[in-house]
Design an enzyme around this catalytic site. Structure first.
Site, PDB file in Angstrom:
ATOM      1  N   SER A   1       0.802  -1.238   0.000  1.00  0.00           N
ATOM      2  CA  SER A   1       0.000   0.000   0.000  1.00  0.00           C
ATOM      3  C   SER A   1       0.830   1.281   0.000  1.00  0.00           C
ATOM      4  O   SER A   1       0.279   2.356  -0.232  1.00  0.00           O
ATOM      5  CB  SER A   1      -0.924   0.025   1.214  1.00  0.00           C
ATOM      6  OG  SER A   1      -2.087  -0.678   0.923  1.00  0.00           O
TER       7      SER A   1
ATOM      8  N   LYS B   1       0.532   3.451  -2.911  1.00  0.00           N
ATOM      9  CA  LYS B   1      -0.633   4.344  -3.082  1.00  0.00           C
ATOM     10  C   LYS B   1      -0.228   5.823  -3.039  1.00  0.00           C
ATOM     11  O   LYS B   1      -0.872   6.679  -3.639  1.00  0.00           O
ATOM     12  CB  LYS B   1      -1.694   4.018  -2.022  1.00  0.00           C
ATOM     13  CG  LYS B   1      -2.285   2.626  -2.258  1.00  0.00           C
ATOM     14  CD  LYS B   1      -3.149   2.096  -1.136  1.00  0.00           C
ATOM     15  CE  LYS B   1      -3.621   0.691  -1.514  1.00  0.00           C
ATOM     16  NZ  LYS B   1      -4.185  -0.099  -0.455  1.00  0.00           N
TER      17      LYS B   1
ATOM     18  N   TYR C   1      -2.639  -2.342 -10.623  1.00  0.00           N
ATOM     19  CA  TYR C   1      -2.685  -2.242  -9.151  1.00  0.00           C
ATOM     20  C   TYR C   1      -1.879  -3.388  -8.496  1.00  0.00           C
ATOM     21  O   TYR C   1      -1.093  -3.147  -7.572  1.00  0.00           O
ATOM     22  CB  TYR C   1      -4.143  -2.251  -8.670  1.00  0.00           C
ATOM     23  CG  TYR C   1      -4.255  -2.305  -7.171  1.00  0.00           C
ATOM     24  CD1 TYR C   1      -3.997  -1.169  -6.393  1.00  0.00           C
ATOM     25  CD2 TYR C   1      -4.573  -3.491  -6.509  1.00  0.00           C
ATOM     26  CE1 TYR C   1      -4.054  -1.224  -5.001  1.00  0.00           C
ATOM     27  CE2 TYR C   1      -4.638  -3.551  -5.117  1.00  0.00           C
ATOM     28  CZ  TYR C   1      -4.382  -2.419  -4.379  1.00  0.00           C
ATOM     29  OH  TYR C   1      -4.427  -2.473  -3.012  1.00  0.00           O
TER      30      TYR C   1
ATOM     31  N   TYR D   1      -4.847   3.698   7.514  1.00  0.00           N
ATOM     32  CA  TYR D   1      -6.219   3.166   7.466  1.00  0.00           C
ATOM     33  C   TYR D   1      -6.993   3.595   8.709  1.00  0.00           C
ATOM     34  O   TYR D   1      -6.951   4.767   9.084  1.00  0.00           O
ATOM     35  CB  TYR D   1      -6.237   1.629   7.312  1.00  0.00           C
ATOM     36  CG  TYR D   1      -5.100   1.073   6.494  1.00  0.00           C
ATOM     37  CD1 TYR D   1      -5.016   1.355   5.140  1.00  0.00           C
ATOM     38  CD2 TYR D   1      -4.104   0.298   7.064  1.00  0.00           C
ATOM     39  CE1 TYR D   1      -3.975   0.860   4.379  1.00  0.00           C
ATOM     40  CE2 TYR D   1      -3.059  -0.202   6.313  1.00  0.00           C
ATOM     41  CZ  TYR D   1      -2.997   0.083   4.976  1.00  0.00           C
ATOM     42  OH  TYR D   1      -1.967  -0.396   4.239  1.00  0.00           O
TER      43      TYR D   1
ATOM     44  N   VAL E   1       1.052  -3.871   3.769  1.00  0.00           N
ATOM     45  CA  VAL E   1       1.013  -5.179   4.436  1.00  0.00           C
ATOM     46  C   VAL E   1       2.290  -6.007   4.235  1.00  0.00           C
ATOM     47  O   VAL E   1       2.425  -7.071   4.821  1.00  0.00           O
ATOM     48  CB  VAL E   1      -0.226  -6.025   4.027  1.00  0.00           C
ATOM     49  CG1 VAL E   1      -1.502  -5.446   4.591  1.00  0.00           C
ATOM     50  CG2 VAL E   1      -0.312  -6.218   2.524  1.00  0.00           C
TER      51      VAL E   1
END
Ligand code: GLN
Length: 305
Positions: free
Chosen positions: A61, A64, A189, A241, A259
């Site tokens: 992530s 991102k 992605y 998050y 992760v």
């Protein structure tokens, strides 16, 4: 500084025992759960490292942050935030619920899976392969590392098992958030998540953000200052998050986790920090990584608040 980092690694290594490596992407289950490393890159070019800082991991992530920069560069902020919100979430990073229940029906923010899949669908460059080439090239530039590449095994592992992400993407196709070809968007992605780097690489990305979009090592501007500012702000409110509030209070630095066990942090006008510890807490953040950042922030008075 190096001494401080060695002490922090020593003090916080014990927390790796309280977490678990991600196993929902089968290939990630192979990570060494007791690993812990940290690297700091200051804006005047100093680099300090300790622990497993040369260990490679997939950035997951953390990518991102990179794709959000490119999407804003390509489309302007108004057009990006028409498709993706900028509000924090109280749900897990792969949650689907808000896509249906919130109005307008769009992902809450670009730092969760739905929002990142929507964000990457906005990046220009042609077909999926060409778009990913651009992402990879940009990643090499902002890490100062021309050898950055993807981990093919992790990419294939996630592509074969990423049904939740497929569900998010097809749902967003049904509501018009995604306009392109869903499988092509997902392929990009999955590849961006499988980009592999070390603590040093992500510390350098943090340093570029900390330096408002200018590469500290050669003075080249890669994104306008307003892009770096938006990305850092969204990292504070959404980067960890549904633990972003907790992180803001305890660490007080723009952070983005993945992760694979990495955390990228950007301390405005001071430094970039990269942490690696694949044992995760229940929210998917590196359990010892969060602890080490908390202690580092106190020691060096890094909170921006
Ligand atoms: N590749 C991961 C996924 O899509 C990234 C999630 C994460 O790092 N939180 O599930």
């Amino acid at each position: 500084m190096e001494k401080l980092l060695d002490t922090l690694i020593e003090n916080n290594k014990v927390y790796t025992k309280n977490g678990k490596v991600a196993s929902y992407i089968p290939e990630l289950a192979k990570a060494k759960s007791e690993a812990l490393g940290i690297c700091i890159t200051t804006l005047d070019g100093e680099e300090y490292c300790s622990g497993e800082c040369d260990e490679k991991f997939t950035i997951q992530s953390i990518s991102k942050v990179i794709t959000l920069m490119l999407a804003i560069l390509d489309n302007g902020k108004e057009n990006v935030f028409k498709k993706v919100g900028m509000e924090p979430t109280a749900d897990a990073f792969n949650s689907i619920i808000n896509l249906e229940t919130k109005s307008p029906q769009r992902p809450l923010n670009p730092m969760i899976n739905s929002g990142a899949i929507a964000t990457v669908s906005l990046i220009a460059g042609g077909d999926g392969d060409k778009i990913f080439e651009r992402i990879l090239k940009f990643t090499r530039k902002i890490t100062g590392n021309p050898d950055i590449n993807i981990n093919e095994d992790v990419y294939k592992s996630e592509k074969n098992t990423g049904h939740r992400n497929r569900a998010l993407a097809y749902f967003m196709k049904s509501t018009g958030v995604i306009e392109g070809e869903v499988e092509e968007v997902l392929d990009v992605y999955f590849k961006q998540c499988a980009i592999e780097g070390t603590c040093k690489d992500i510390a350098r990305v943090g340093a570029v953000l900390a330096n408002n979009g200018v590469l500290p090592w050669n003075g080249e501007r890669v994104v306008p200052a307003y892009v770096a500012r938006i990305v850092k702000t969204i990292m504070v409110t959404c980067g960890m998050y549904d633990a972003s509030g907790d992180t803001a209070v305890k660490i007080g630095i723009p952070c983005k986790s993945g992760v694979g066990g990495g955390i990228l942090a950007a301390v405005p006008m001071r430094m970039g920090i990269g942490v690696f510890g694949p044992a995760l807490d229940i929210k998917g953040n590196s359990i010892a990584g969060v602890k080490i950042l908390e202690e580092l922030s106190k020691e060096l008075d890094l909170s921006i608040f």
